[in-house]
Design a protein around this motif. Structure first.
Motif, mmCIF file in Angstrom:
data_model
loop_
_atom_site.group_PDB
_atom_site.id
_atom_site.type_symbol
_atom_site.label_atom_id
_atom_site.label_comp_id
_atom_site.label_asym_id
_atom_site.label_seq_id
_atom_site.Cartn_x
_atom_site.Cartn_y
_atom_site.Cartn_z
ATOM 1 N N LEU A 1 0.806 -1.230 0.000
ATOM 2 C CA LEU A 1 0.000 0.000 0.000
ATOM 3 C C LEU A 1 0.834 1.274 0.000
ATOM 4 N N ASN A 2 2.116 1.150 0.294
ATOM 5 C CA ASN A 2 2.982 2.326 0.410
ATOM 6 C C ASN A 2 3.748 2.580 -0.876
ATOM 7 N N ALA A 3 3.940 3.862 -1.174
ATOM 8 C CA ALA A 3 4.704 4.251 -2.360
ATOM 9 C C ALA A 3 6.154 3.802 -2.187
ATOM 10 N N PRO A 4 6.755 3.276 -3.247
ATOM 11 C CA PRO A 4 8.160 2.876 -3.154
ATOM 12 C C PRO A 4 9.055 4.097 -2.951
ATOM 13 N N GLU A 5 10.065 3.932 -2.116
ATOM 14 C CA GLU A 5 11.000 5.023 -1.835
ATOM 15 C C GLU A 5 12.366 4.777 -2.451
ATOM 16 N N ASP B 1 7.232 5.737 -11.545
ATOM 17 C CA ASP B 1 7.775 5.842 -12.904
ATOM 18 C C ASP B 1 7.753 7.278 -13.391
ATOM 19 N N ASP B 2 6.637 7.968 -13.175
ATOM 20 C CA ASP B 2 6.515 9.358 -13.626
ATOM 21 C C ASP B 2 7.574 10.242 -12.970
ATOM 22 N N ALA B 3 7.830 10.000 -11.695
ATOM 23 C CA ALA B 3 8.786 10.822 -10.960
ATOM 24 C C ALA B 3 10.243 10.457 -11.248
ATOM 25 N N HIS B 4 10.515 9.174 -11.466
ATOM 26 C CA HIS B 4 11.907 8.718 -11.578
ATOM 27 C C HIS B 4 12.309 8.238 -12.965
ATOM 28 N N ARG B 5 11.346 7.988 -13.814
ATOM 29 C CA ARG B 5 11.621 7.479 -15.159
ATOM 30 C C ARG B 5 10.712 8.178 -16.174
ATOM 31 N N PRO B 6 10.826 9.484 -16.263
ATOM 32 C CA PRO B 6 9.912 10.188 -17.168
ATOM 33 C C PRO B 6 10.134 9.754 -18.622
ATOM 34 N N TYR C 1 10.632 -0.405 -5.317
ATOM 35 C CA TYR C 1 9.920 -0.428 -6.599
ATOM 36 C C TYR C 1 9.913 -1.839 -7.182
ATOM 37 N N ASP C 2 11.084 -2.465 -7.222
ATOM 38 C CA ASP C 2 11.191 -3.817 -7.776
ATOM 39 C C ASP C 2 10.332 -4.813 -7.007
ATOM 40 N N GLU C 3 10.313 -4.676 -5.681
ATOM 41 C CA GLU C 3 9.494 -5.571 -4.856
ATOM 42 C C GLU C 3 8.007 -5.356 -5.118
ATOM 43 N N LEU D 1 2.969 -7.086 -7.597
ATOM 44 C CA LEU D 1 1.844 -6.831 -8.494
ATOM 45 C C LEU D 1 1.753 -7.911 -9.570
ATOM 46 N N ASP D 2 2.885 -8.326 -10.100
ATOM 47 C CA ASP D 2 2.876 -9.411 -11.095
ATOM 48 C C ASP D 2 2.258 -10.677 -10.504
ATOM 49 N N GLU D 3 2.653 -11.005 -9.293
ATOM 50 C CA GLU D 3 2.110 -12.190 -8.621
ATOM 51 C C GLU D 3 0.609 -12.039 -8.384
#
Length: 134
Positions: A19-23, A65-70, A28-30, A35-37
């Motif tokens: 539920l928490n945003a990745p930091e 993604d928007d913030a770190h991989r535009p 992110y990878d986890e 989500l894939d699972e």
């Protein structure tokens, strides 16, 4: 405490990471792996009890993604070139866009895609029209 709060408290350490945003990249990878699972479990069932969790996780991933991989700005002609290469098309493969020479001018940056051409490409490839705008 109510029963639902007690259950949440008992399982929170397992649920909170979903539920928490990745930091970080590791977070992110986890989250992506989880989500894939989850999507494997849910399949196409939009009524699945965990479908809203999957949607929330997808939103968190998209925000990261928007913030770190535009996404880089891409011209319509670049998108057309990429799609032609992807589908193995040559300049004569898109008569709905125009003649081979017209497509050549578009790809060379001498001409811009017009509204009719953008609409045709959007329909042909099933993509949003804004991907072809400059």
């Amino acid at each position: 405490m109510t029963s639902i709060v007690q259950q949440a408290a008992a399982h929170w350490r397992f649920v909170a990471p979903l539920l928490n945003a990745p930091e970080s990249e590791d977070d992110y990878d986890e989250l992506v792996a989880a989500l894939d699972e989850l999507l494997e479990m849910i399949g196409d069932d939009e009524e699945h009890p965990l479908a809203s969790l999957a949607s929330h996780m997808g939103d968190l991933i998209e925000e990261y993604d928007d913030a770190h991989r535009p996404m880089p700005e891409v011209r319509g002609s670049d998108m057309l070139r990429h799609l032609m290469k992807w589908h193995g098309f040559d300049q004569s493969s898109l008569p709905e866009v125009g003649t081979q020479s017209m497509i050549s001018e578009i790809l060379a940056g001498k001409r811009r895609l017009n509204v009719r051409q953008i609409k045709a490409l959007s329909q042909r490839f099933g993509l949003p029209a804004d991907l072809f705008l400059d």
